[in-house]
Design an enzyme around this catalytic site. Structure first.
Site, PDB file in Angstrom:
ATOM      1  N   LYS A 232     -13.910   1.264  -4.061  1.00 41.83           N
ATOM      2  CA  LYS A 232     -14.912   1.763  -3.103  1.00 41.83           C
ATOM      3  C   LYS A 232     -15.983   2.584  -3.818  1.00 41.83           C
ATOM      4  CE  LYS A 232     -11.990   2.216   1.004  1.00 41.83           C
ATOM      5  NZ  LYS A 232     -11.398   3.177   1.913  1.00 41.83           N
TER       6      LYS A 232
ATOM      7  N   HIS B  44       8.089 -26.691  -1.304  1.00 35.99           N
ATOM      8  CA  HIS B  44       7.532 -27.802  -2.072  1.00 35.99           C
ATOM      9  C   HIS B  44       6.404 -27.341  -2.980  1.00 35.99           C
ATOM     10  CE1 HIS B  44       9.868 -30.747   0.233  1.00 35.99           C
ATOM     11  NE2 HIS B  44       9.809 -29.783   1.141  1.00 35.99           N
TER      12      HIS B  44
ATOM     13  N   GLU C 253       0.827  -1.215   0.000  1.00 36.02           N
ATOM     14  CA  GLU C 253       0.000   0.000   0.000  1.00 36.02           C
ATOM     15  C   GLU C 253       0.864   1.270   0.000  1.00 36.02           C
ATOM     16  OE1 GLU C 253      -2.933   0.099   3.181  1.00 36.02           O
ATOM     17  OE2 GLU C 253      -4.537   0.355   1.736  1.00 36.02           O
TER      18      GLU C 253
HETATM   19  O1  PA5 Z   1      -3.163   1.540   6.028  1.00 36.50           O
HETATM   20  C1  PA5 Z   1      -4.231   2.053   5.760  1.00 36.50           C
HETATM   21  O2  PA5 Z   1      -4.411   3.273   5.820  1.00 36.50           O
HETATM   22  C2  PA5 Z   1      -5.420   1.218   5.368  1.00 36.50           C
HETATM   23  O3  PA5 Z   1      -5.056  -0.079   5.108  1.00 36.50           O
HETATM   24  C3  PA5 Z   1      -6.456   1.228   6.467  1.00 36.50           C
HETATM   25  O4  PA5 Z   1      -5.890   0.758   7.651  1.00 36.50           O
HETATM   26  C4  PA5 Z   1      -7.672   0.373   6.111  1.00 36.50           C
HETATM   27  O5  PA5 Z   1      -8.183   0.759   4.884  1.00 36.50           O
HETATM   28  C5  PA5 Z   1      -8.750   0.522   7.175  1.00 36.50           C
HETATM   29  O6  PA5 Z   1      -9.140   1.854   7.294  1.00 36.50           O
HETATM   30  P1  PA5 Z   1     -10.102   2.341   8.445  1.00 36.50           P
HETATM   31  O7  PA5 Z   1      -9.434   2.134   9.746  1.00 36.50           O
HETATM   32  O8  PA5 Z   1     -10.292   3.792   8.149  1.00 36.50           O
HETATM   33  O9  PA5 Z   1     -11.376   1.553   8.332  1.00 36.50           O
END
Ligand code: PA5
Length: 422
Positions: free
Chosen positions: A408, A296, A275
Site C-alpha cells: 500500500k 486431475h 492473514e
Molecule cells: O481482514 C482484514 O482485516 C482485511 O482483509 C480487510 O478486511 C481488508 O483489507 C479490507 O479492509 P477495509 O474494510 O478496511 O477496506
C-alpha cells in the site's frame, strides 16, 4: 455437530497430539477466559454481541426492502469485507430475485466496466463495506458506482446507497451528509472475522439466505467449543494438529472437498488463516483443492511431489441430491456404474482419495451434517475460533496484518496520495 477424524499413518500421532494439547492448555484456557491483550479484536467471540436478535431483525428488514426494490445488489468490498458473504451466497443462493455483483475488489478497468454493463438494465442498490475507509480498491469503486447511480436515478440515488463503516469514521460522516443508510462495522471485529456482523449478514440476507439459521449455527458452535472437556474439543485438536504438522515440516495445508459448493468458502478460509498466521516469517501456507477437478491436476503433486502438504477434508454427511448415470443402449464401458447414484460414486471417490493420500500425508476430515445456512454458521465459528487458538500456539498476533501495508505504501506513493494538490 461437526466431527473431526484423523487419517494418519504415524503410529505415535496419538501421543504427540496429547503432548502438544497438554503443552498449550494454558493458551487455550486464556482464550476461553478472555485475553485483555486482544480485547479490542474479540467482538466476534460472542456471536450475540454483533448478531443479537434485534440486530438480525433490523438487517432482515433492510434486506427485505432491498429485495422488494432491487434486482441487483453490489457489494463493494475487498478481503474480509466481502469474502464471508460471497462464500455463502455462491454456495446457497437459490433464487435469482437479486443478482449479487462484486466490486471494490479489483482495479482492473476491464472487470469494472464488465460489472457496470451488467447493472445497466437493472434496479441497483449498493453497499460499500469498508472498515478503514482508506482502502483504495473499494474507495475507487464506490466513486464509480455513485456516479452510475446519480446518472441513473438523480436525487433518488442516495436512497439506494448503504455504507458499512465504523462509528465516527469518515464513511459515517459521508452517510450523514449525503443521506445514505449507515450500518456499523464493529470496531472490535477485523474484516476477516466479520461474517456474523452487518458486514456479512446484510448481503447474505439480500441474497435470500436465512441469516437467522446461520447465526444460530454459529452460536451453537460457540457454546459447543467454549464448554465441555478440553481433550475432546475439536477446534483445539485442529489448532494443535496444524501446529504439530507445521513443526514436522508440512508447510502447506489444503482445505479440500468433493462439494464444489465450497469453492468460495475456500477463499474465505485462505484469507482467514493466511492473514492471521502468515507473519514473523512463520505460518502454514493455506491452499485449497476443489475435488474431483483438481485430483486431475494437483492430485499428482499431492500424492507424489515434495512432502509439504497435509489436507483437511470437508465431508458432507447428508445426501444433497439424487441423480444416477443410468445405462443406455450405448456400450460405453461404464457398466460398473449401473445401479449407483452420483452421491455414492462421489463418496467412493472421496474414500479412495483419503486411502491413497494417507499413504503419503496426514489427512484430517471434518464431517459436517449438511450444506445449509446453519452449517455455514457452524463452520465460520469453528474456523474463527480454531484460527485464533492456532495463531496463539504458533506465537503470532492473530488479529493484525502489518505485511499488507508494504504494497500500500508504494502504491500510494505511485499515485501521489499524500502529495499536496495545487
Ligand atoms: O481482514 C482484514 O482485516 C482485511 O482483509 C480487510 O478486511 C481488508 O483489507 C479490507 O479492509 P477495509 O474494510 O478496511 O477496506
Amino acid at each position: 455437530m461437526l466431527n473431526l477424524r484423523i487419517e494418519d499413518r504415524n503410529p505415535h500421532l496419538k501421543d504427540e497430539l496429547h503432548e502438544i494439547m497438554v503443552e498449550n492448555k494454558d493458551i487455550f484456557q486464556s482464550v476461553l477466559n478472555g485475553e485483555d491483550e486482544y480485547a479490542d479484536s474479540l467482538g466476534w467471540f460472542s456471536v450475540d454481541k454483533w448478531a443479537s436478535h434485534e440486530e438480525v431483525q433490523k438487517l432482515k428488514k433492510l434486506a427485505a426492502h432491498i429485495r422488494e426494490n432491487a434486482d441487483a445488489f453490489v457489494i463493494i468490498g475487498v478481503g474480509g469485507s466481502n469474502n464471508a458473504a460471497r462464500a455463502v451466497i455462491e454456495a446457497l443462493q437459490t433464487d435469482d430475485k437479486v443478482k449479487i455483483v462484486y466490486m471494490g475488489n479489483t482495479l482492473s478497468p476491464y472487470e469494472l466496466t464488465k460489472a457496470l454493463k451488467e447493472l445497466e438494465e437493472k434496479s441497483v442498490y449498493i453497499d460499500c463495506i469498508a472498515k478503514n475507509f482508506e482502502t483504495l480498491e473499494p474507495g475507487a469503486s464506490f466513486r464509480v458506482l455513485r456516479k452510475f447511480l446519480f446518472d441513473k436515478y438523480q436525487e433518488k440515488a442516495n436512497g439506494r446507497i448503504i455504507a458499512t463503516g465504523t462509528k465516527g469514521s469518515a464513511l459515517e460522516k459521508l452517510c450523514e451528509e449525503q443521506g445514505y443508510t449507515f450500518l456499523e462495522f464493529p470496531e472490535d471485529v477485523g474484516g476477516r472475522f466479520s461474517a456474523m456482523t452487518a458486514v456479512g449478514l446484510l448481503p447474505m440476507a439480500v441474497a435470500g439466505i436465512d441469516i437467522e439459521k446461520l447465526v444460530l449455527g454459529a452460536s451453537d458452535m460457540q457454546k459447543y467449543l467454549t464448554s465441555g472437556e478440553i481433550v475432546r474439543n475439536p477446534a483445539y485438536q485442529y489448532a494443535c494438529l496444524r501446529n504439530l504438522y507445521y513443526k514436522k515440516g508440512y508447510k502447506i495445508e489444503m482445505l479440500v472437498s468433493f462439494e464444489p459448493q465450497f469453492r468460495w468458502f475456500y477463499k474465505w478460509w485462505i484469507q482467514l488463516f493466511g492473514e492471521s498466521e502468515g507473519k514473523d516469517n512463520k505460518g502454514l501456507f493455506p491452499s485449497s483443492g476443489d475435488f474431483c477437478e483438481e485430483l486431475h491436476a494437483m492430485g499428482q503433486y499431492i500424492q507424489d511431489g515434495t512432502p509439504l502438504i497435509f489436507e483437511t477434508f470437508l465431508d458432507v454427511q447428508e445426501k444433497n441430491a439424487s441423480l444416477a448415470p443410468v445405462a443406455d443402449m450405448v456400450k460405453d464401458g461404464f457398466d460398473y456404474l449401473n445401479g449407483k447414484e452420483f452421491w455414492d460414486i462421489n463418496k467412493a471417490s472421496f474414500g479412495a482419495t483419503v486411502k491413497a493420500h494417507r499413504e503419503k500425508l496426514p489427512c484430517l476430515i471434518l464431517e459436517v451434517e449438511r450444506l445449509d445456512a446453519y452449517v455455514f454458521g457452524e463452520l465460520f465459528y469453528f474456523f474463527l475460533f480454531s484460527c485464533y487458538v492456532s495463531a496463539r500456539i504458533l506465537g503470532v498476533n492473530p488479529f493484525d496484518q502489518p505485511g499488507v501495508e508494504a504494497y500500500k505504501k508504494w502504491m500510494f506513493e505511485a499515485l501521489g496520495k499524500d502529495r499536496k494538490i495545487s
